[in-house]
Design an enzyme around this catalytic site. Structure first.
Site, PDB file in Angstrom:
ATOM      1  N   GLU A 137      53.889 -29.689  -3.401  1.00  0.00           N
ATOM      2  CA  GLU A 137      53.414 -28.348  -3.598  1.00  0.00           C
ATOM      3  C   GLU A 137      52.023 -28.855  -4.477  1.00  0.00           C
ATOM      4  OE1 GLU A 137      56.187 -28.258  -7.106  1.00  0.00           O
ATOM      5  OE2 GLU A 137      55.956 -29.197  -4.891  1.00  0.00           O
ATOM      6  N   HIS A 180      56.062 -33.959  -6.199  1.00  0.00           N
ATOM      7  CA  HIS A 180      55.937 -32.594  -5.898  1.00  0.00           C
ATOM      8  C   HIS A 180      54.825 -32.359  -4.855  1.00  0.00           C
ATOM      9  CE1 HIS A 180      57.884 -30.645  -9.369  1.00  0.00           C
ATOM     10  NE2 HIS A 180      57.544 -31.844 -10.063  1.00  0.00           N
ATOM     11  N   CYS A 236      61.673 -32.722  -6.445  1.00  0.00           N
ATOM     12  CA  CYS A 236      61.731 -33.352  -7.897  1.00  0.00           C
ATOM     13  C   CYS A 236      63.106 -33.254  -8.308  1.00  0.00           C
ATOM     14  CB  CYS A 236      60.911 -32.518  -8.757  1.00  0.00           C
ATOM     15  SG  CYS A 236      60.525 -33.448 -10.362  1.00  0.00           S
TER      16      CYS A 236
END
Length: 207
Positions: free
Chosen positions: A186, A184, A79
């Site tokens: 994650e 992202h 990001c």
């Protein structure tokens, strides 16, 4: 060991939890010596480019990051962390990045049609541009989670994937051992975990 850089602007808990799910050994650190000892480095980031770049310089970690990248160590920016890999960002002024990938970071409002909501938040599909080992477990068209108002431009030689949001926006980049994801991983479910697993496996399995 994978080092996650802590310079005050990262989503550290989610990242650490994702690597734990993969069985990877990670450390969250603001210590340059730990960056040197690590096998791989993650540069996260949320917020504004100028503020993050300033905090990274104030932490004294900008030079070690450049040095470790120059040594050939795998480095992944996520990001805002990806945006910091570029030469320059234009969020609330003009600010210098790490200069690890040629290009600049500009408002997506300059590229997308008027009326689209900014920031761009949500799940979007990836369109591949160039092969990258990070997409070893990803299929073109898989969706990942974005939250951003700025995107990299002027970096066509290094774009590995893009996404469509009224215009084609840079979604992922790579230059030798330096990688970046605007989205992202994650927060992107099994697709994101596959990307993080592929990063772990660069240079040999470590998770």
């Amino acid at each position: 060991m994978i080092a996650i850089v802590d310079y005050g602007v990262g989503n550290l808990f989610s990242l650490r939890s994702s690597f734990a799910a993969l069985g990877a050994a990670v450390t969250v650190t603001s210590d340059a010596a730990e960056l040197r000892r690590a096998e791989k480095i993650i540069l996260p980031g949320v917020g504004a480019f100028g503020d993050a770049a300033g905090k990274l310089r104030a932490s004294g970690l900008d030079r070690p990051l450049r040095d470790e990248a120059a040594s050939g160590k795998p480095l992944l920016g996520i990001c805002l962390g990806m945006q910091l890999l570029f030469d320059t960002g234009f969020e609330y002024g003009k600010h210098a990045g790490l200069g690890l990938i040629p290009g600049e970071v500009r408002a997506i409002a300059e590229a997308v049609p008027p009326g689209l909501k900014i920031p761009h938040i949500g799940w979007n599909a990836l369109r591949f541009r160039k092969p990258t080992p990070l997409f070893k477990y990803v299929t073109e068209g898989d969706c990942v989670y974005f939250v951003h108002s700025f995107a990299a431009r002027g970096c066509d030689d290094y774009v590995t994937a893009e996404t469509e949001y009224g215009a084609w926006l840079t979604a992922a980049v790579a230059r030798n051992n330096v990688f970046g994801c605007q989205f992202h991983p994650e927060k992107s479910g099994s697709v994101g975990l596959g990307i993080l697993r592929a990063f772990c496996e660069l240079g040999g399995p470590s998770c």
